[in-house]
Motif scaffolding. Structure first.
Motif, PDB file in Angstrom:
ATOM      1  N   ILE A   1       0.833  -1.208   0.000  1.00 17.56           N
ATOM      2  CA  ILE A   1       0.000   0.000   0.000  1.00 17.56           C
ATOM      3  C   ILE A   1       0.868   1.259   0.000  1.00 17.56           C
ATOM      4  CG2 ILE A   1      -1.633   1.331   1.387  1.00 17.56           C
ATOM      5  CD1 ILE A   1      -2.858  -1.299   2.298  1.00 17.56           C
ATOM      6  N   LEU A   2       1.937   1.228   0.790  1.00 11.72           N
ATOM      7  CA  LEU A   2       2.807   2.393   0.887  1.00 11.72           C
ATOM      8  C   LEU A   2       3.731   2.525  -0.320  1.00 11.72           C
ATOM      9  CD1 LEU A   2       3.768   2.253   4.672  1.00 11.72           C
ATOM     10  CD2 LEU A   2       2.078   3.710   3.566  1.00 11.72           C
ATOM     11  N   ALA A   3       3.855   1.465  -1.105  1.00 15.25           N
ATOM     12  CA  ALA A   3       4.718   1.512  -2.283  1.00 15.25           C
ATOM     13  C   ALA A   3       3.991   2.015  -3.525  1.00 15.25           C
ATOM     14  CB  ALA A   3       5.302   0.132  -2.569  1.00 15.25           C
ATOM     15  N   TRP A   4       2.677   1.946  -3.533  1.00 14.35           N
ATOM     16  CA  TRP A   4       1.981   2.356  -4.752  1.00 14.35           C
ATOM     17  C   TRP A   4       0.808   3.319  -4.517  1.00 14.35           C
ATOM     18  CZ3 TRP A   4       2.828   3.087  -9.558  1.00 14.35           C
ATOM     19  CH2 TRP A   4       1.754   3.281 -10.442  1.00 14.35           C
ATOM     20  N   PRO A   5      -0.352   2.881  -4.000  1.00 13.58           N
ATOM     21  CA  PRO A   5      -1.498   3.804  -4.005  1.00 13.58           C
ATOM     22  C   PRO A   5      -1.324   5.037  -3.131  1.00 13.58           C
ATOM     23  CG  PRO A   5      -2.013   1.807  -2.794  1.00 13.58           C
ATOM     24  CD  PRO A   5      -0.711   1.564  -3.461  1.00 13.58           C
ATOM     25  N   VAL A   6      -0.721   4.866  -1.964  1.00 15.17           N
ATOM     26  CA  VAL A   6      -0.600   6.016  -1.050  1.00 15.17           C
ATOM     27  C   VAL A   6       0.265   7.127  -1.637  1.00 15.17           C
ATOM     28  CG1 VAL A   6       0.298   6.762   1.191  1.00 15.17           C
ATOM     29  CG2 VAL A   6      -1.132   4.719   1.041  1.00 15.17           C
ATOM     30  N   PRO A   7       1.497   6.856  -2.101  1.00 15.77           N
ATOM     31  CA  PRO A   7       2.292   7.948  -2.676  1.00 15.77           C
ATOM     32  C   PRO A   7       1.679   8.539  -3.932  1.00 15.77           C
ATOM     33  CG  PRO A   7       3.394   5.845  -2.983  1.00 15.77           C
ATOM     34  CD  PRO A   7       2.274   5.598  -2.038  1.00 15.77           C
ATOM     35  N   VAL A   8       1.005   7.727  -4.741  1.00 14.49           N
ATOM     36  CA  VAL A   8       0.359   8.259  -5.946  1.00 14.49           C
ATOM     37  C   VAL A   8      -0.736   9.251  -5.565  1.00 14.49           C
ATOM     38  CG1 VAL A   8      -1.089   7.652  -7.918  1.00 14.49           C
ATOM     39  CG2 VAL A   8       0.923   6.281  -7.392  1.00 14.49           C
TER      40      VAL A   8
ATOM     41  N   GLY B   1       7.261   2.302   4.966  1.00 16.08           N
ATOM     42  CA  GLY B   1       7.314   1.397   3.833  1.00 16.08           C
ATOM     43  C   GLY B   1       8.542   0.506   3.881  1.00 16.08           C
ATOM     44  N   GLY B   2       9.697   1.112   4.154  1.00 14.16           N
ATOM     45  CA  GLY B   2      10.918   0.320   4.247  1.00 14.16           C
ATOM     46  C   GLY B   2      10.885  -0.662   5.398  1.00 14.16           C
ATOM     47  N   LEU B   3      10.389  -0.220   6.547  1.00 14.71           N
ATOM     48  CA  LEU B   3      10.304  -1.097   7.711  1.00 14.71           C
ATOM     49  C   LEU B   3       9.353  -2.264   7.460  1.00 14.71           C
ATOM     50  CD1 LEU B   3      11.129  -1.536  10.671  1.00 14.71           C
ATOM     51  CD2 LEU B   3       9.209  -0.077  11.343  1.00 14.71           C
ATOM     52  N   SER B   4       8.232  -1.976   6.812  1.00 22.69           N
ATOM     53  CA  SER B   4       7.252  -3.029   6.536  1.00 22.69           C
ATOM     54  C   SER B   4       7.805  -4.041   5.538  1.00 22.69           C
ATOM     55  CB  SER B   4       5.962  -2.409   5.986  1.00 22.69           C
ATOM     56  OG  SER B   4       5.377  -1.532   6.918  1.00 22.69           O
ATOM     57  N   MET B   5       8.500  -3.545   4.521  1.00 27.82           N
ATOM     58  CA  MET B   5       9.045  -4.426   3.495  1.00 27.82           C
ATOM     59  C   MET B   5      10.074  -5.398   4.084  1.00 27.82           C
ATOM     60  SD  MET B   5      11.073  -3.309   0.025  1.00 27.82           S
ATOM     61  CE  MET B   5      10.138  -1.791   0.075  1.00 27.82           C
TER      62      MET B   5
ATOM     63  N   TRP C   1      17.309   7.087  -1.172  1.00 27.00           N
ATOM     64  CA  TRP C   1      16.197   6.141  -1.246  1.00 27.00           C
ATOM     65  C   TRP C   1      15.861   5.827  -2.703  1.00 27.00           C
ATOM     66  CZ3 TRP C   1      10.384   7.161  -0.156  1.00 27.00           C
ATOM     67  CH2 TRP C   1       9.732   5.940   0.084  1.00 27.00           C
ATOM     68  N   ARG C   2      15.872   6.869  -3.536  1.00 27.90           N
ATOM     69  CA  ARG C   2      15.567   6.641  -4.954  1.00 27.90           C
ATOM     70  C   ARG C   2      16.694   5.874  -5.635  1.00 27.90           C
ATOM     71  NH1 ARG C   2      13.740  11.048  -9.599  1.00 27.90           N
ATOM     72  NH2 ARG C   2      13.258   9.480 -11.181  1.00 27.90           N
TER      73      ARG C   2
ATOM     74  N   PRO D   1       7.731   3.346  -7.435  1.00 28.20           N
ATOM     75  CA  PRO D   1       7.145   4.669  -7.710  1.00 28.20           C
ATOM     76  C   PRO D   1       7.215   5.598  -6.512  1.00 28.20           C
ATOM     77  CG  PRO D   1       5.429   2.975  -7.571  1.00 28.20           C
ATOM     78  CD  PRO D   1       6.742   2.256  -7.594  1.00 28.20           C
ATOM     79  N   THR D   2       7.209   5.018  -5.307  1.00 21.40           N
ATOM     80  CA  THR D   2       7.289   5.851  -4.109  1.00 21.40           C
ATOM     81  C   THR D   2       8.535   6.714  -4.118  1.00 21.40           C
ATOM     82  OG1 THR D   2       6.305   3.993  -2.932  1.00 21.40           O
ATOM     83  CG2 THR D   2       7.143   5.796  -1.591  1.00 21.40           C
ATOM     84  N   THR D   3       9.656   6.159  -4.521  1.00 22.00           N
ATOM     85  CA  THR D   3      10.915   6.888  -4.430  1.00 22.00           C
ATOM     86  C   THR D   3      10.941   8.079  -5.383  1.00 22.00           C
ATOM     87  OG1 THR D   3      11.978   5.441  -6.071  1.00 22.00           O
ATOM     88  CG2 THR D   3      12.112   4.786  -3.763  1.00 22.00           C
ATOM     89  N   ARG D   4      10.450   7.884  -6.607  1.00 22.53           N
ATOM     90  CA  ARG D   4      10.430   8.983  -7.572  1.00 22.53           C
ATOM     91  C   ARG D   4       9.450  10.071  -7.150  1.00 22.53           C
ATOM     92  NH1 ARG D   4       6.884   9.850 -11.427  1.00 22.53           N
ATOM     93  NH2 ARG D   4       6.082   7.715 -11.285  1.00 22.53           N
ATOM     94  N   LEU D   5       8.250   9.655  -6.780  1.00 22.84           N
ATOM     95  CA  LEU D   5       7.235  10.622  -6.383  1.00 22.84           C
ATOM     96  C   LEU D   5       7.645  11.371  -5.121  1.00 22.84           C
ATOM     97  CD1 LEU D   5       4.031   8.461  -6.994  1.00 22.84           C
ATOM     98  CD2 LEU D   5       4.887  10.325  -8.419  1.00 22.84           C
TER      99      LEU D   5
END
Length: 328
Positions: free
Chosen positions: A14-21, A47-51, A201-202, A209-213
């Motif tokens: 969730i934190l890697a895609w929909p939330v940052p978008v 996000g990193g901790l969860s992953m 991070w990027r 996508p989180t890192t770029r956004l």
């Protein structure tokens, strides 16, 4: 342990895609840049901790009822040559992936810092040869360049703000003050540390996508934060004109072929802006639009709600990882 790894994996996705978008498309961050900055940092850390946590917990599932018990069992296997037969192929794969990802993130963070410091050192050497002290205060130097350029080079007590002859000739005294206040805000608020963290991070996870956004959003938010500091003493019209004048020189190269942004990264063949970074046309347009059509700041209740959500984002994966072990 299975459900913990599952929940962490879902949170990471969730934190890697929909939330940052969704956050990158929202309009409210311009109304409260500091609050939005905190939320972006919480998303990145959670996000990193969860992953990593999801892979770690899944890998330790056969040897412990919770993370702490699993880590104790794993330590026994590593340091006391205890049998590893309880761990299957996929559990070992998950543990290896967690270890490699953690090492990759830490190594990239340190490598990015090393590169930044090396670039800053070289830049200071160039400034020592090409720049002269300015009458606008200590820590300010002037380079002989016709294009309007202003930026800051962080470095603690060695921090410096760089102005060009072209900029000083093009700006009125009030506009020049706005630029200097803006640059000093970058230095005093240590925006370079934020840029360093999100740039690393990027670099570490360019496919996310989180890192770029996040990096794009953070670059824009720090400019807004510095603009807000300048607006405490200077008018909007003054700041807008200063931004426009500096942006007019953004296509001209500065010292040699390199210019450095606040984080110390090299920007090939472009100049830096009055913001202390390589200000993209999109960021400049957003800043000017924000100043021309100001929106009311977020209410105190909404700011508290976003900050509480940021704390919750960090608390959830932490609790899933630690609390079951403490209770056990």
């Amino acid at each position: 342990m299975f459900w913990t790894s599952y929940l962490l994996a879902v949170l990471a996705l969730i934190l890697a895609w929909p939330v940052p978008v969704l956050l990158s498309r929202a309009q409210w961050p311009a109304r409260s840049p500091f609050t939005a900055m905190v939320l972006w940092q919480a998303i990145a850390l959670a996000g990193g901790l969860s992953m990593i946590g999801a892979m770690l917990v899944y890998g330790l599932e056969p040897v412990g009822d919770n993370l702490l018990a699993g880590l104790r069992s794993l330590a026994g296997m590593v340091f006391h040559n205890e049998p590893t037969t309880a761990l299957g192929f996929w559990h070992l794969f998950a543990l290896s992936a967690a270890a490699l990802l953690t090492a990759h993130l830490v190594f990239t963070l340190l490598l990015t810092y090393y590169k930044i410091e090396r670039q800053r050192r070289r830049h200071r050497e160039l400034l020592a040869l090409l720049a002269s002290p300015s009458d606008d205060g200590p820590g300010t130097v002037v380079i002989n360049h016709d294009s309007p350029v202003a930026y800051c080079l962080p470095g603690g007590a060695r921090s410096v703000t760089v102005l060009s002859d072209g900029l000083m000739a093009a700006l009125e005294p009030a506009e020049l003050r706005a630029v200097l206040i803006h640059e000093n805000a970058h230095l005093s608020q240590r925006h370079d540390l934020l840029l360093w963290a999100f740039a690393a991070w990027r670099q570490a996870l360019p496919w996310f996508p989180t890192t770029r956004l996040a990096q794009t959003a953070v670059n824009s938010l720090i400019e807004m934060l510095a603009d807000d500091v300048a607006l405490r003493t200077e008018s909007k019209g003054t700041l807008i004109k200063a931004i426009a004048i500096v942006a007019s020189g953004s296509s001209q190269p500065t010292i040699g072929t390199h210019a450095f942004n606040t984080g110390g990264a090299v920007v090939e063949g472009s100049s830096v802006s009055a913001t202390g970074g390589a200000d993209s046309p999109r960021t400049t347009a957003s800043r000017v639009s924000r100043l021309l059509s100001p929106q009311p700041p977020l209410t105190r209740g909404l700011r508290i709600l976003v900050l509480a959500a940021s704390i919750l984002l960090l608390a959830v994966p932490t609790a899933l990882l630690i609390v079951p072990g403490l209770l056990g």
